[in-house]
Design a protein around this motif. Structure first.
Motif, mmCIF file in Angstrom:
data_model
loop_
_atom_site.group_PDB
_atom_site.id
_atom_site.type_symbol
_atom_site.label_atom_id
_atom_site.label_comp_id
_atom_site.label_asym_id
_atom_site.label_seq_id
_atom_site.Cartn_x
_atom_site.Cartn_y
_atom_site.Cartn_z
ATOM 1 N N MET A 255 -150.126 -8.758 -45.959
ATOM 2 C CA MET A 255 -149.709 -8.809 -44.344
ATOM 3 C C MET A 255 -150.893 -8.644 -43.407
ATOM 4 N N GLU A 256 -150.698 -9.559 -42.460
ATOM 5 C CA GLU A 256 -151.733 -9.515 -41.443
ATOM 6 C C GLU A 256 -151.151 -9.737 -39.990
ATOM 7 N N PRO A 257 -151.799 -8.823 -39.127
ATOM 8 C CA PRO A 257 -151.182 -9.099 -37.689
ATOM 9 C C PRO A 257 -151.498 -10.212 -37.071
ATOM 10 N N TRP A 258 -150.403 -10.606 -36.089
ATOM 11 C CA TRP A 258 -150.386 -11.968 -35.338
ATOM 12 C C TRP A 258 -151.871 -12.200 -35.017
ATOM 13 N N SER A 259 -152.535 -11.234 -34.522
ATOM 14 C CA SER A 259 -153.974 -11.482 -33.917
ATOM 15 C C SER A 259 -155.053 -11.990 -34.903
ATOM 16 N N SER A 260 -154.647 -12.003 -36.280
ATOM 17 C CA SER A 260 -155.728 -12.508 -36.969
ATOM 18 C C SER A 260 -155.601 -14.043 -37.311
ATOM 19 N N PHE A 261 -154.669 -14.489 -36.318
ATOM 20 C CA PHE A 261 -154.602 -16.276 -36.494
ATOM 21 C C PHE A 261 -154.984 -16.654 -35.109
ATOM 22 N N LEU A 262 -155.797 -17.837 -34.943
ATOM 23 C CA LEU A 262 -155.966 -18.436 -33.956
ATOM 24 C C LEU A 262 -154.907 -19.310 -33.319
#
Length: 388
Positions: A255-262
């Motif tokens: 599970m990754e927060p949206w901020s982990s993606f460019l």
């Protein structure tokens, strides 16, 4: 948080600290001739390169641009299994190719399916250096097998043509997984893609004609919660919950927060989809593996459409009494069927378990009292609406 400033895409400070300029990992899993050469340095794109590529992409997109996140995805994909003879990784819309390089360094046999022409030259240049370890195709995984007939133009493609290009043949359903697909579901079509895939799986068409294709996809937290919801969760337990839980083994890998993606967006910021009833703070990497024992003499690719439509009809009103729906399928026999299955007459549609729905379908399919002629109107209606 990724933001746009002065026409340039800015990465969060944490991501900036993580981005190395050059990776010198040794190449593994290729020919002896290639491995015998000097250490091959795969240049990881720097910040300016990432900015330019993100800005050049068409429309709204998210990318895995953090090497640490790429390595975490690699760990989730079980690196030891990536070197298995004949195993393939299909990466959906790799963009700048950060995850692509990480997979290659781990020895994976990668097929990059990229929809946007702007990323193809860099990926093709990488392809030429990998001695057959990487194939790059102008293809959008999410536009495979369009409903229209006749020739199609890239990035649309028929799955049969894709498998032919890769020299891959069908394998028995009970064989090992022939392909692992990894990527991010496009947000605008996420829900419709989940439906398209489950229809294809039950009917064993499209990519599932070739075997038990495993999906390792980032999907929104709200859609993931729907897939795993159980009876009584009236806001999230839906037809798609029953269908995926019946057909697949699902495992939450990350599970990754949206901020982990460019994020590439002219609107600026992360553009996190809103959700009223369900949490949606993360993208979830979920492994979805079709079950070996899904098909039997009870459920086949021939009658599976009946089960799919039954679930869609049921969950049109999840708070309704189940007996009401049963009486539309087998008039006058609803109470008898409930007693046979040990269910109370007042049970609600949203309180029936996945296993009970499977059992009900099996009993009805083998009952001389069940007439499924009602299904043809439903199939015709869905076909006209391009649901299937």
């Amino acid at each position: 948080m990724c933001t746009l400033q002065g026409g340039r895409l800015l990465l969060p400070p944490l991501l900036l600290r993580r981005l190395p300029r050059v990776s010198t990992l040794p190449l593994r899993g290729v020919s002896a001739a290639a491995a015998a050469g000097a250490r091959w340095k795969r240049e990881v794109p720097d910040l300016e390169y990432l900015q330019e590529r993100a800005q050049a992409s068409k429309g709204f997109r998210r990318f895995i641009a953090d090497p640490e996140l790429a390595r975490e995805v690699l760990r989730c994909l079980e690196p030891a299994d990536l070197n298995r003879r004949g195993a393939h990784i299909w990466e959906c819309n790799p963009g700048p190719g950060i995850l692509t390089r990480t997979l290659l360094d781990a020895g994976a046999r990668v097929v990059a399916l990229e929809r946007d022409k702007v990323f193809l030259p860099e990926l093709e240049s990488l392809e030429h250096k990998t001695d057959g370890q990487l194939d790059v195709l102008h293809c959008d995984f999410f536009k495979l097998d369009p409903l229209s007939h006749g020739p199609v133009k890239p990035p649309s493609m028929y799955s049969e043509m894709l498998f032919q290009k890769l020299g891959m043949a069908e394998v028995p359903w009970t064989a090992d997984v022939p392909v692992k697909v990894v990527g991010l579901f496009p947000e605008k079509t996420e829900k419709s893609m989940l439906w398209k895939l489950i229809y294809s799986l039950y009917e064993r068409i499209s990519i599932f004609r070739f075997g038990r294709i495993e999906l390792n996809m980032f999907i929104s937290e709200k859609e993931y919660r729907k897939l795993i919801a159980g009876p009584g969760e009236m806001r999230s337990y839906q037809a798609i919950s029953v269908l995926y839980q019946t057909a697949c083994h699902m495992e939450l890998l990350l599970m990754e927060p949206w901020s982990s993606f460019l994020t590439s967006s002219r609107m600026g910021g992360l553009v996190i989809p809103k959700s009223t009833h369900l949490p949606n703070d993360h993208l979830c990497l979920v492994r979805i593996t079709p079950r070996r024992d899904l098909f039997s003499h009870r459920l086949t690719s021939a009658n599976s459409t009946t089960f799919v439509v039954m679930m869609k009809q049921c969950f049109a009103r999840p708070t309704a009494k189940f007996i009401t729906r049963l009486e539309t399928w087998i008039p006058g026999h609803g109470r008898k069927l409930l007693r046979q299955l040990g269910l109370p007459e007042n049970i609600l549609i949203g309180h029936v378990t996945v296993e009970q729905y499977q059992r009900i379908f099996e009993v009805m399919e083998h009952s001389g009292e069940f007439n499924n002629s009602w299904i043809f109107d439903e199939i015709l209606e869905n076909t006209e609406k391009n649901v299937f």
